[in-house]
Design a protein around this motif. Structure first.
Motif, mmCIF file in Angstrom:
data_model
loop_
_atom_site.group_PDB
_atom_site.id
_atom_site.type_symbol
_atom_site.label_atom_id
_atom_site.label_comp_id
_atom_site.label_asym_id
_atom_site.label_seq_id
_atom_site.Cartn_x
_atom_site.Cartn_y
_atom_site.Cartn_z
ATOM 1 N N ARG A 38 -9.288 45.936 26.528
ATOM 2 C CA ARG A 38 -10.216 45.080 27.265
ATOM 3 C C ARG A 38 -10.633 45.725 28.580
ATOM 4 O O ARG A 38 -11.819 45.746 28.921
ATOM 5 N N TRP A 42 -14.465 46.688 29.741
ATOM 6 C CA TRP A 42 -15.125 46.138 30.926
ATOM 7 C C TRP A 42 -15.435 47.221 31.950
ATOM 8 O O TRP A 42 -16.437 47.134 32.659
ATOM 9 N N TRP A 55 -22.947 41.520 33.293
ATOM 10 C CA TRP A 55 -21.656 41.959 32.730
ATOM 11 C C TRP A 55 -20.510 41.224 33.420
ATOM 12 O O TRP A 55 -19.561 40.793 32.767
ATOM 13 N N ASP A 56 -20.595 41.075 34.743
ATOM 14 C CA ASP A 56 -19.551 40.360 35.485
ATOM 15 C C ASP A 56 -19.461 38.897 35.039
ATOM 16 O O ASP A 56 -18.368 38.346 34.881
ATOM 17 N N ARG A 59 -17.872 38.769 31.618
ATOM 18 C CA ARG A 59 -16.415 38.960 31.692
ATOM 19 C C ARG A 59 -15.740 37.671 32.160
ATOM 20 O O ARG A 59 -14.730 37.247 31.594
ATOM 21 N N VAL A 102 -12.417 41.304 23.324
ATOM 22 C CA VAL A 102 -12.481 40.844 24.716
ATOM 23 C C VAL A 102 -12.633 39.326 24.786
ATOM 24 O O VAL A 102 -12.500 38.743 25.854
#
Length: 113
Positions: A38, A42, A55-56, A59, A102
């Motif tokens: 993971r 990331w 992307w943040d 996540r 993920v």
């Protein structure tokens, strides 16, 4: 009044998300190996394209419970194509693909003793 084929963009971003379907890794893995995979994903995800802030947000959504994840993707303007978050888009049309590892644990995760 719109065309029968038209739809509101808000409907796309408001798609209800859900946990991914059960899956298995190619071989049993430990929690430490899963965490390593993971982290590696990331760390490299922004290099696949798209915007870092999306992307943040993805996540944060992947690591949150479903209710909070729903709020995160809606507030970030993420367009969810697959309700399990494996395929999403931002408002500019950039595609974001998330691997199942993920998003959830594999069925063959080796539990710590």
């Amino acid at each position: 009044m719109g065309c029968a084929g038209s739809h509101d963009k808000a409907d796309e971003t408001a798609k209800k998300i859900r946990k991914p379907m059960p899956w298995k890794h190619s071989e049993p893995i430990t929690r430490i190996e899963l965490i390593r995979m993971r982290d590696e994903f990331w760390d490299t995800a922004p290099h696949y394209g798209g915007r870092k802030e999306i992307w943040d947000a993805l996540r944060a959504a992947a690591e949150a419970d479903i209710t909070l994840a729903q709020a995160i993707v809606e507030s970030a303007g993420v367009i969810v194509q697959n309700p399990d978050l494996t395929v999403c888009y931002d408002e500019r049309g950039a595609k974001y693909e998330l691997p199942k590892y993920v998003l959830s644990e594999p069925a063959n995760l080796i539990r710590d003793s």
